[in-house]
Design an enzyme around this catalytic site. Structure first.
Site, PDB file in Angstrom:
ATOM      1  N   ASP A   1      15.606  13.018  17.932  1.00  0.00           N
ATOM      2  CA  ASP A   1      16.869  12.402  18.311  1.00  0.00           C
ATOM      3  C   ASP A   1      18.032  13.238  17.779  1.00  0.00           C
ATOM      4  OD1 ASP A   1      17.218  11.818  15.596  1.00  0.00           O
ATOM      5  OD2 ASP A   1      16.400   9.810  15.798  1.00  0.00           O
TER       6      ASP A   1
ATOM      7  N   TRP B   1     -11.466   2.237  28.894  1.00  0.00           N
ATOM      8  CA  TRP B   1     -11.208   0.846  29.289  1.00  0.00           C
ATOM      9  C   TRP B   1     -11.344   0.633  30.794  1.00  0.00           C
ATOM     10  CZ3 TRP B   1     -12.230  -0.572  24.867  1.00  0.00           C
ATOM     11  CH2 TRP B   1     -11.553  -0.189  23.719  1.00  0.00           C
TER      12      TRP B   1
ATOM     13  N   THR C   1      -7.292  -3.001  24.186  1.00  0.00           N
ATOM     14  CA  THR C   1      -7.090  -3.633  22.878  1.00  0.00           C
ATOM     15  C   THR C   1      -5.601  -3.819  22.613  1.00  0.00           C
ATOM     16  OG1 THR C   1      -7.091  -1.455  21.822  1.00  0.00           O
ATOM     17  CG2 THR C   1      -9.191  -2.618  21.890  1.00  0.00           C
ATOM     18  N   PRO C   2      -4.971  -4.773  23.308  1.00  0.00           N
ATOM     19  CA  PRO C   2      -3.529  -4.958  23.103  1.00  0.00           C
ATOM     20  C   PRO C   2      -3.185  -5.367  21.678  1.00  0.00           C
ATOM     21  CG  PRO C   2      -4.424  -6.649  24.571  1.00  0.00           C
ATOM     22  CD  PRO C   2      -5.513  -5.661  24.335  1.00  0.00           C
TER      23      PRO C   2
ATOM     24  N   LYS D   1     -11.791 -12.646  16.168  1.00  0.00           N
ATOM     25  CA  LYS D   1     -11.274 -12.303  17.486  1.00  0.00           C
ATOM     26  C   LYS D   1     -10.209 -11.219  17.399  1.00  0.00           C
ATOM     27  CE  LYS D   1     -12.171 -16.106  20.600  1.00  0.00           C
ATOM     28  NZ  LYS D   1     -11.546 -16.873  21.703  1.00  0.00           N
TER      29      LYS D   1
END
Lengths: 156, 156, 156, 156
Positions: A26, A56, A68-69, A99
């Site tokens: 930046d 995936w 795998t969010p 989970k």
């Protein structure tokens, strides 16, 4: 008589290498931080591939697993990096839950000689991710599925 | 006789609006999460501008302040968003410390009618940021400076 | 008697390799095209480094040269790519002009065996770039400088 | 007797507004050019929506139309922009062909008073795009379909 507790086995670590580019930086001339999450997301996927998990788009067909969010992420920025730097992302799974799981990243600057020193830690990040399937009858809805035992075995 | 403690004044909240675009979404058709950090970084800057703080390229000249780099970020992802959604980022400063501050973001989906409901929380994020100056004699090194009192007054 | 014209020397070609990541792809599951320009910009910089030109933050100090901003770009998209693909960007300088040059890119998909075939051309791009210095008295203004002869010699 | 040729009707123009953010700029403090393509892609989609075309995730279901991928793009960069600037992207369809169309963009800097002057042209771009459907039996393959007459009517 004392018993030494059996030490937990060290988790599997996979290293993903990233070159920092001009456009990743930046106007302060340092890496613009959202790019770290871009690289970490790639490191997450490469971790599974390196461990032998199919991509995936294959698991979506074979078992409905779309990826795998991220549920939660916590990152700490230690030093700045800039273009010309080569970064190593050291990825492991720090914890398996029912989970969800904690994927851990340590991003280090590679020294000129190809090695990395602990002193060169750039940032570190702990993510909580789930294994996800599509929610029926929706376009973008997703739901967590239980940790697949075979994937857990491959990645530990 | 009991005394009701004087409630802390509510912090100032600035709302930054973002349209989710096709290219912000990934093959799972949902926002690819690094984009949330892109939007949050913009929301951070707009917060200061809305509060009356000059842009960083001006403060760099007038007082050596180059911006508010991130030290630590913790985000929780609650619901997915996709293209076509309009998001509101509600930004405030949750805590002022000596050389850092906590900037808080709540990202909500705008309903079709232009309103937002608490049920539509997409993600929330707490960042620790510093006010930074360049470290002398370096290109990219930065250092934290004490919280400028005038900026704190403008933003509280 | 016929004369065979002296063939122009082939320009120097530098290959930059890119892995396509999940987050580089859009809901159509293919690379979202602005990412090609991100990769091409990196390939441009690596081309100069591979040819022996110092990084721009050094040339800025030594000769006021801040980089090679883009004046014009023309890209043709031939085939789609998706995550899992490895792309090779073949970069060369196709033409030197007085104050600008044409940098040419051919982006090809690497086959599983590590080779590339002409049939695997994904996109190609011709850019007109300049060598730039800062315009005095401005923050963001830039101006073209004549092609540095030493850099031209290194890159041809 | 001379006949004045009927002038072609001016094409429909839709304006999409973009704020330039800190993170959109590079170490030269100007917009990093791939971001222009990000904004142009959003302007393309907004153009169709403003003209009354349903979003692509709807047209995918109703008629197999998944979007308007890019075949060719030609951009000319005229002036630099930086953060703090507000840009207007003026989008129109300059030409309809059998299986493709030319979408034209003029990116202008908005002056402080909310207006734009021709002198403030930042960049302009002509894209060739197609209307695309998925190629059967593939994950990521796409094919061009003839220009849908109803969409052409809405956008002219």
């Amino acid at each position: 008589m004392t018993e030494t507790p059996t030490p937990a086995a060290s988790p599997r670590v996979v290293i993903h290498t990233v070159r920092v580019e001009f456009g990743d930086c930046d106007p302060a001339r340092i890496v613009w931080f959202p790019n770290f999450f871009r690289w970490i997301d790639a490191a997450s996927r490469h971790f599974f591939l390196q461990c032998g998990v199919p991509p995936w788009h294959e698991t979506e067909k074979t078992r409905g697993l779309i990826g795998t969010p991220l549920v939660d992420t916590h990152a700490r920025f230690v030093k700045t990096a800039s273009y010309g730097d080569t970064l190593e992302i050291h990825t492991s799974i720090a914890e398996w839950r029912d989970k969800s799981f904690v994927q851990r990243y340590r991003v280090m600057r590679q020294s000129g000689e190809g090695g990395t020193a602990a002193a060169d830690l750039i940032m570190e990040c702990d993510e909580v991710r789930i294994f996800a399937a599509r929610r029926e009858g929706t376009d973008t809805g997703i739901r967590a599925i239980p940790i697949p035992a075979d994937i857990k075995a491959l990645c530990s």
